[in-house]
Design an enzyme around this catalytic site. Structure first.
Site, PDB file in Angstrom:
ATOM      1  N   THR A 174      30.894  32.391  54.376  1.00 21.20           N
ATOM      2  CA  THR A 174      30.311  31.088  54.114  1.00 21.20           C
ATOM      3  C   THR A 174      29.798  30.698  55.488  1.00 21.20           C
ATOM      4  OG1 THR A 174      32.037  30.541  52.505  1.00 21.20           O
ATOM      5  CG2 THR A 174      30.936  28.708  53.490  1.00 21.20           C
ATOM      6  N   ARG A 202      30.523  31.906  38.139  1.00 24.30           N
ATOM      7  CA  ARG A 202      31.657  31.543  38.999  1.00 24.30           C
ATOM      8  C   ARG A 202      31.205  30.462  39.996  1.00 24.30           C
ATOM      9  NH1 ARG A 202      32.759  32.172  44.837  1.00 24.30           N
ATOM     10  NH2 ARG A 202      35.001  31.915  45.025  1.00 24.30           N
ATOM     11  N   SER A 204      31.709  28.331  43.491  1.00 25.25           N
ATOM     12  CA  SER A 204      32.312  28.398  44.823  1.00 25.25           C
ATOM     13  C   SER A 204      32.937  27.055  45.212  1.00 25.25           C
ATOM     14  CB  SER A 204      31.214  28.748  45.829  1.00 25.25           C
ATOM     15  OG  SER A 204      31.655  28.515  47.134  1.00 25.25           O
ATOM     16  N   THR A 223      35.934  27.992  54.783  1.00 24.74           N
ATOM     17  CA  THR A 223      35.374  29.316  54.505  1.00 24.74           C
ATOM     18  C   THR A 223      36.498  30.258  54.131  1.00 24.74           C
ATOM     19  OG1 THR A 223      34.231  31.220  55.427  1.00 24.74           O
ATOM     20  CG2 THR A 223      35.457  29.877  56.992  1.00 24.74           C
ATOM     21  N   GLY A 224      36.206  31.188  53.232  1.00 25.50           N
ATOM     22  CA  GLY A 224      37.242  32.132  52.817  1.00 25.50           C
ATOM     23  C   GLY A 224      37.243  32.253  51.311  1.00 25.50           C
TER      24      GLY A 224
HETATM   25  N1  GLY Z   1      34.164  30.280  50.181  1.00 26.03           N
HETATM   26  C1  GLY Z   1      33.099  30.884  49.541  1.00 26.03           C
HETATM   27  C2  GLY Z   1      33.363  31.262  48.162  1.00 26.03           C
HETATM   28  O1  GLY Z   1      34.471  31.648  47.816  1.00 26.03           O
HETATM   29  O2  GLY Z   1      32.482  31.198  47.356  1.00 26.03           O
END
Ligand code: GLY
Length: 311
Positions: A174, A202, A204, A223-224
């Site tokens: 990210t 999906r 985010s 982020t992650g």
């Molecule tokens: N943190 C980015 C995602 O999982 O989409």
């Protein structure tokens, strides 16, 4: 009102390896170049929101990172991107979810700041792109294509050799920017290509308050692994703790300890209204860099066990 020293922190992902990104030096160079381009905007009196948008654009344009150009490919071979912007002064969130064929998803989030309908998903985001007459753009890079082809040959099993090693980091990637401007305003922005190889539809964390949140007290970008960030509602959790009187550092420390206990896998960056800068991670690696007006620094060489720190 007295002018404050602006503060800036940015990230380009979190994960377990720097292998596929050309190593720490290459990532450091990319991150420092963005700091060098964005900090002068803050010094010249630009707002935190403007600095965050500019920083996100530059990081989206760098194919090294999983956002904008260089976004990872989903299970059906398409790229869908998500981005959010939160203006701390007005405590106002805006974002796009699973937008396609656009160069800078953060621009859509920025436009939506002034709209009645502030979070748009796929069809709505596509309609906005059309209405704004933004030219179509293909964010696919050769590297992402090769990763996808190789993973597909392996039936999307994790851990395939070669370029797929990069998936390790790209899939948690990210980009994000947090800024405090000279008038004391805070803002945060996050943009992502998602996890890569995920199911269609999906969503985010990046375009949820779990991944991006800001008030007059603090601003955070995560982020992650998005599902882990959502389960912790991490960005909002830290901001609420700061609002209730905890220091930014203590809020990072406590929130990351809790996340670590639950075996989450992510990182986060933040700034509070006093100008404190903080970063933290349960992942092994957090790709973040910051500038406080005097000193530039980064988190690239932090040991895996270190969960949070600040200056
Ligand atoms: N943190 C980015 C995602 O999982 O989409």
């Amino acid at each position: 009102m007295a002018q404050l020293q602006p503060k800036l922190i940015i990230h380009g992902g979190a994960g377990s390896s720097l292998k596929g990104k050309g190593g720490a030096d290459a990532v450091r160079q990319s991150l420092y170049a963005v700091i060098a381009a964005v900090y002068p905007l803050l010094e010249a009196g630009g707002s935190a929101k403007e600095a965050v948008v500019r920083g996100c654009q530059l990081l989206e344009d760098d194919p090294r990172f999983n956002a904008g150009t260089g976004s990872v490919i989903q299970s059906d071979g398409q790229i869908r991107m998500s981005a959010a912007l939160m203006d701390g002064t007005h405590q106002r969130f805006s974002g796009v979810i699973n937008t396609m064929r656009v160069k800078n998803p953060i621009d859509l989030a920025a436009f939506l700041q002034e709209s009645d309908d502030r979070v748009l998903s796929d069809v709505g985001a596509a309609e906005l792109v059309r209405a704004l007459q933004i030219p179509p753009y293909d964010p696919l890079t050769e590297l992402r294509l090769q990763e996808w082809i190789q993973a597909r040959q392996n039936n999307f099993a994790p851990g395939a050799a070669g370029v797929v090693a990069e998936q390790e980091l790209a899939g948690r990637g990210t980009i994000g920017v947090v800024a405090l401007d000279s008038a004391g305003r805070l803002a945060a922005g996050t943009s992502t290509g998602g996890k890569g190889f995920e199911r269609i539809g999906r969503v985010s964390d990046a375009a949820m308050p779990a991944g991006t949140y800001a008030t007059v007290h603090a601003a955070i970008s995560c982020t992650g692994i998005g599902e882990d960030i959502i389960d912790e509602c991490f960005a909002a959790r830290v901001v609420v703790r700061v609002t209730d009187g905890m220091s930014l550092h203590a809020a990072f420390e406590k929130s990351f300890r809790e996340a670590g206990d639950r075996h989450r896998d992510f990182g986060a960056i933040g700034i509070d209204a006093t100008g404190a800068i903080a970063w933290g991670k349960t992942s092994d690696v957090l790709l973040a860099a910051y500038y406080d007006g005097t000193q530039i620094g980064d988190t690239l060489d932090l040991p895996p066990g270190l969960i949070s720190s600040s200056r």
